[in-house]
Design a protein around this motif. Structure first.
Motif, PDB file in Angstrom:
ATOM      1  N   MET A  67      11.461  -4.215   6.153  1.00  0.00           N
ATOM      2  CA  MET A  67      10.552  -3.709   5.225  1.00  0.00           C
ATOM      3  C   MET A  67      11.147  -3.476   3.969  1.00  0.00           C
ATOM      4  SD  MET A  67       7.444  -1.761   7.089  1.00  0.00           S
ATOM      5  CE  MET A  67       6.809  -1.037   5.523  1.00  0.00           C
ATOM      6  N   THR A  68      10.816  -3.837   2.909  1.00  0.00           N
ATOM      7  CA  THR A  68      11.294  -3.406   1.478  1.00  0.00           C
ATOM      8  C   THR A  68      10.770  -2.348   1.090  1.00  0.00           C
ATOM      9  OG1 THR A  68       9.322  -4.440   0.209  1.00  0.00           O
ATOM     10  CG2 THR A  68      11.412  -5.820   0.924  1.00  0.00           C
ATOM     11  N   GLU A  69      11.324  -1.665   0.001  1.00  0.00           N
ATOM     12  CA  GLU A  69      10.945  -0.365  -0.561  1.00  0.00           C
ATOM     13  C   GLU A  69       9.505  -0.477  -1.019  1.00  0.00           C
ATOM     14  OE1 GLU A  69      11.264   3.618  -1.096  1.00  0.00           O
ATOM     15  OE2 GLU A  69      12.855   2.489  -0.236  1.00  0.00           O
ATOM     16  N   LYS A  70       8.946  -1.676  -1.779  1.00  0.00           N
ATOM     17  CA  LYS A  70       7.820  -1.904  -2.418  1.00  0.00           C
ATOM     18  C   LYS A  70       6.671  -1.850  -0.982  1.00  0.00           C
ATOM     19  CE  LYS A  70       5.277  -5.096  -4.885  1.00  0.00           C
ATOM     20  NZ  LYS A  70       4.956  -6.544  -5.407  1.00  0.00           N
ATOM     21  N   MET A  71       7.206  -2.353   0.000  1.00  0.00           N
ATOM     22  CA  MET A  71       6.328  -2.323   1.278  1.00  0.00           C
ATOM     23  C   MET A  71       5.867  -1.005   1.756  1.00  0.00           C
ATOM     24  SD  MET A  71       7.690  -5.866   3.290  1.00  0.00           S
ATOM     25  CE  MET A  71       6.562  -5.633   4.591  1.00  0.00           C
ATOM     26  N   TYR A  72       6.978  -0.083   1.839  1.00  0.00           N
ATOM     27  CA  TYR A  72       6.943   1.203   2.047  1.00  0.00           C
ATOM     28  C   TYR A  72       5.874   2.006   1.133  1.00  0.00           C
ATOM     29  CZ  TYR A  72      10.495   1.504   6.079  1.00  0.00           C
ATOM     30  OH  TYR A  72      10.973   1.317   7.273  1.00  0.00           O
ATOM     31  N   GLU A  73       6.036   1.682  -0.043  1.00  0.00           N
ATOM     32  CA  GLU A  73       5.227   2.515  -1.109  1.00  0.00           C
ATOM     33  C   GLU A  73       3.662   1.933  -0.932  1.00  0.00           C
ATOM     34  OE1 GLU A  73       5.676   4.848  -3.540  1.00  0.00           O
ATOM     35  OE2 GLU A  73       7.363   5.117  -2.270  1.00  0.00           O
ATOM     36  N   GLU A  74       3.770   0.697  -0.692  1.00  0.00           N
ATOM     37  CA  GLU A  74       2.364  -0.066  -0.468  1.00  0.00           C
ATOM     38  C   GLU A  74       1.671   0.622   0.609  1.00  0.00           C
ATOM     39  OE1 GLU A  74       0.213  -4.331   0.209  1.00  0.00           O
ATOM     40  OE2 GLU A  74       2.302  -4.074  -0.284  1.00  0.00           O
ATOM     41  N   LEU A  75       2.397   0.662   1.783  1.00  0.00           N
ATOM     42  CA  LEU A  75       1.997   1.304   2.946  1.00  0.00           C
ATOM     43  C   LEU A  75       1.383   2.775   2.873  1.00  0.00           C
ATOM     44  CD1 LEU A  75       1.465   1.424   5.835  1.00  0.00           C
ATOM     45  CD2 LEU A  75       3.829   1.760   6.527  1.00  0.00           C
ATOM     46  N   LYS A  76       2.327   3.807   2.158  1.00  0.00           N
ATOM     47  CA  LYS A  76       2.176   4.990   1.802  1.00  0.00           C
ATOM     48  C   LYS A  76       0.667   5.215   1.155  1.00  0.00           C
ATOM     49  CE  LYS A  76       4.073   7.266  -1.464  1.00  0.00           C
ATOM     50  NZ  LYS A  76       5.133   7.992  -2.284  1.00  0.00           N
ATOM     51  N   ILE A  77       0.565   4.432   0.086  1.00  0.00           N
ATOM     52  CA  ILE A  77      -0.686   4.527  -0.811  1.00  0.00           C
ATOM     53  C   ILE A  77      -1.807   4.042   0.092  1.00  0.00           C
ATOM     54  CG2 ILE A  77      -1.877   3.390  -2.674  1.00  0.00           C
ATOM     55  CD1 ILE A  77       1.098   3.182  -3.927  1.00  0.00           C
ATOM     56  N   ASP A  78      -1.623   2.713   0.858  1.00  0.00           N
ATOM     57  CA  ASP A  78      -2.838   2.392   1.576  1.00  0.00           C
ATOM     58  C   ASP A  78      -3.375   3.467   2.725  1.00  0.00           C
ATOM     59  OD1 ASP A  78      -3.052  -0.002   0.059  1.00  0.00           O
ATOM     60  OD2 ASP A  78      -2.251  -1.369   1.540  1.00  0.00           O
ATOM     61  N   ILE A  79      -2.225   3.805   3.433  1.00  0.00           N
ATOM     62  CA  ILE A  79      -2.632   4.794   4.463  1.00  0.00           C
ATOM     63  C   ILE A  79      -3.397   5.994   3.772  1.00  0.00           C
ATOM     64  CG2 ILE A  79      -1.513   6.736   6.063  1.00  0.00           C
ATOM     65  CD1 ILE A  79      -1.364   4.132   7.048  1.00  0.00           C
ATOM     66  N   PHE A  80      -2.858   6.902   2.663  1.00  0.00           N
ATOM     67  CA  PHE A  80      -3.467   7.635   2.061  1.00  0.00           C
ATOM     68  C   PHE A  80      -4.990   7.368   1.663  1.00  0.00           C
ATOM     69  CE2 PHE A  80      -4.459  10.839  -1.490  1.00  0.00           C
ATOM     70  CZ  PHE A  80      -3.635  11.761  -0.926  1.00  0.00           C
TER      71      PHE A  80
ATOM     72  N   GLU B 275       0.795  13.878   1.150  1.00  0.00           N
ATOM     73  CA  GLU B 275       1.619  12.886   0.881  1.00  0.00           C
ATOM     74  C   GLU B 275       3.177  13.076   1.342  1.00  0.00           C
ATOM     75  OE1 GLU B 275       3.253  10.308  -3.371  1.00  0.00           O
ATOM     76  OE2 GLU B 275       1.875  12.256  -3.349  1.00  0.00           O
ATOM     77  N   TYR B 276       3.623  14.173   1.058  1.00  0.00           N
ATOM     78  CA  TYR B 276       4.935  14.819   1.722  1.00  0.00           C
ATOM     79  C   TYR B 276       4.864  14.454   3.085  1.00  0.00           C
ATOM     80  CZ  TYR B 276       9.095  17.230   3.145  1.00  0.00           C
ATOM     81  OH  TYR B 276      10.129  17.805   3.663  1.00  0.00           O
ATOM     82  N   ARG B 277       4.016  14.594   3.918  1.00  0.00           N
ATOM     83  CA  ARG B 277       3.745  14.403   5.506  1.00  0.00           C
ATOM     84  C   ARG B 277       4.001  12.923   5.691  1.00  0.00           C
ATOM     85  NH1 ARG B 277       2.258  19.128   8.179  1.00  0.00           N
ATOM     86  NH2 ARG B 277       1.389  20.654   7.276  1.00  0.00           N
ATOM     87  N   ILE B 278       3.155  12.084   4.979  1.00  0.00           N
ATOM     88  CA  ILE B 278       3.345  10.721   4.978  1.00  0.00           C
ATOM     89  C   ILE B 278       4.812  10.257   4.735  1.00  0.00           C
ATOM     90  CG2 ILE B 278       2.232   8.645   4.055  1.00  0.00           C
ATOM     91  CD1 ILE B 278      -0.370  10.004   3.647  1.00  0.00           C
ATOM     92  N   GLU B 279       5.338  10.677   3.784  1.00  0.00           N
ATOM     93  CA  GLU B 279       6.603  10.161   3.349  1.00  0.00           C
ATOM     94  C   GLU B 279       7.644  10.517   4.501  1.00  0.00           C
ATOM     95  OE1 GLU B 279       7.282  11.760  -0.421  1.00  0.00           O
ATOM     96  OE2 GLU B 279       6.139  10.582  -1.514  1.00  0.00           O
ATOM     97  N   GLU B 280       7.612  11.684   4.984  1.00  0.00           N
ATOM     98  CA  GLU B 280       8.453  12.125   6.093  1.00  0.00           C
ATOM     99  C   GLU B 280       8.383  11.340   7.313  1.00  0.00           C
ATOM    100  OE1 GLU B 280      11.153  14.562   6.078  1.00  0.00           O
ATOM    101  OE2 GLU B 280      10.991  14.227   3.974  1.00  0.00           O
ATOM    102  N   ALA B 281       7.168  11.064   7.629  1.00  0.00           N
ATOM    103  CA  ALA B 281       6.715  10.301   8.966  1.00  0.00           C
ATOM    104  C   ALA B 281       7.352   8.823   8.767  1.00  0.00           C
ATOM    105  CB  ALA B 281       5.392  10.257   9.083  1.00  0.00           C
ATOM    106  N   LEU B 282       7.185   8.334   7.553  1.00  0.00           N
ATOM    107  CA  LEU B 282       7.743   6.807   7.181  1.00  0.00           C
ATOM    108  C   LEU B 282       9.300   6.817   7.197  1.00  0.00           C
ATOM    109  CD1 LEU B 282       5.161   5.539   4.496  1.00  0.00           C
ATOM    110  CD2 LEU B 282       5.510   4.920   6.936  1.00  0.00           C
ATOM    111  N   ASN B 283       9.954   8.051   6.646  1.00  0.00           N
ATOM    112  CA  ASN B 283      11.395   8.164   6.577  1.00  0.00           C
ATOM    113  C   ASN B 283      11.954   8.117   8.026  1.00  0.00           C
ATOM    114  OD1 ASN B 283      11.402   7.795   3.970  1.00  0.00           O
ATOM    115  ND2 ASN B 283      11.292  10.264   3.595  1.00  0.00           N
ATOM    116  N   GLN B 284      11.108   8.721   8.837  1.00  0.00           N
ATOM    117  CA  GLN B 284      11.910   8.875  10.287  1.00  0.00           C
ATOM    118  C   GLN B 284      11.544   7.841  11.409  1.00  0.00           C
ATOM    119  OE1 GLN B 284      11.047  12.872  11.594  1.00  0.00           O
ATOM    120  NE2 GLN B 284      11.166  13.731   9.716  1.00  0.00           N
ATOM    121  N   MET B 285      10.481   6.856  10.781  1.00  0.00           N
ATOM    122  CA  MET B 285      10.005   5.751  11.800  1.00  0.00           C
ATOM    123  C   MET B 285      10.791   4.641  11.500  1.00  0.00           C
ATOM    124  SD  MET B 285       6.220   4.412  10.994  1.00  0.00           S
ATOM    125  CE  MET B 285       5.155   5.984  11.442  1.00  0.00           C
ATOM    126  N   PRO B 286      11.227   4.143  12.860  1.00  0.00           N
ATOM    127  CA  PRO B 286      11.767   2.909  13.165  1.00  0.00           C
ATOM    128  C   PRO B 286      11.108   1.620  12.281  1.00  0.00           C
ATOM    129  CG  PRO B 286      11.520   3.921  15.087  1.00  0.00           C
ATOM    130  CD  PRO B 286      10.531   4.578  14.152  1.00  0.00           C
TER     131      PRO B 286
END
Length: 67
Positions: free
Chosen positions: A1-14, A39-50
């Motif tokens: 996954m690209t950084e852009k995909m992570y950002e898109e996922l974070k926004i879409d989840i929120f 938002e911080y919780r989402i970011e932390e979860a994504l940072n630790q997620m495979p």
């Protein structure tokens, strides 16, 4: 996954609401907490997620809007 995909996922989840956030976090978060904390919780979860698990969430929440 690209950084852009992570950002898109974070926004879409929120933007998908409480159930989507809880799905990603794996627990029921406090819906009355500040949006910045959530938002911080989402970011932390994504940072630790495979990456493969993050991709599953991406396909579930980001690809769904294309269909």
């Amino acid at each position: 996954m690209t950084e852009k995909m992570y950002e898109e996922l974070k926004i879409d989840i929120f933007n998908s609401g409480v159930e989507a956030i809880d799905d990603l976090l794996g627990y029921e978060h406090d819906v009355n907490e500040d949006a910045d904390v959530t938002e911080y919780r989402i970011e932390e979860a994504l940072n630790q997620m495979p990456e493969d698990v993050a991709l599953e969430f991406y396909n579930k929440y980001c690809r769904a809007e294309l269909e």
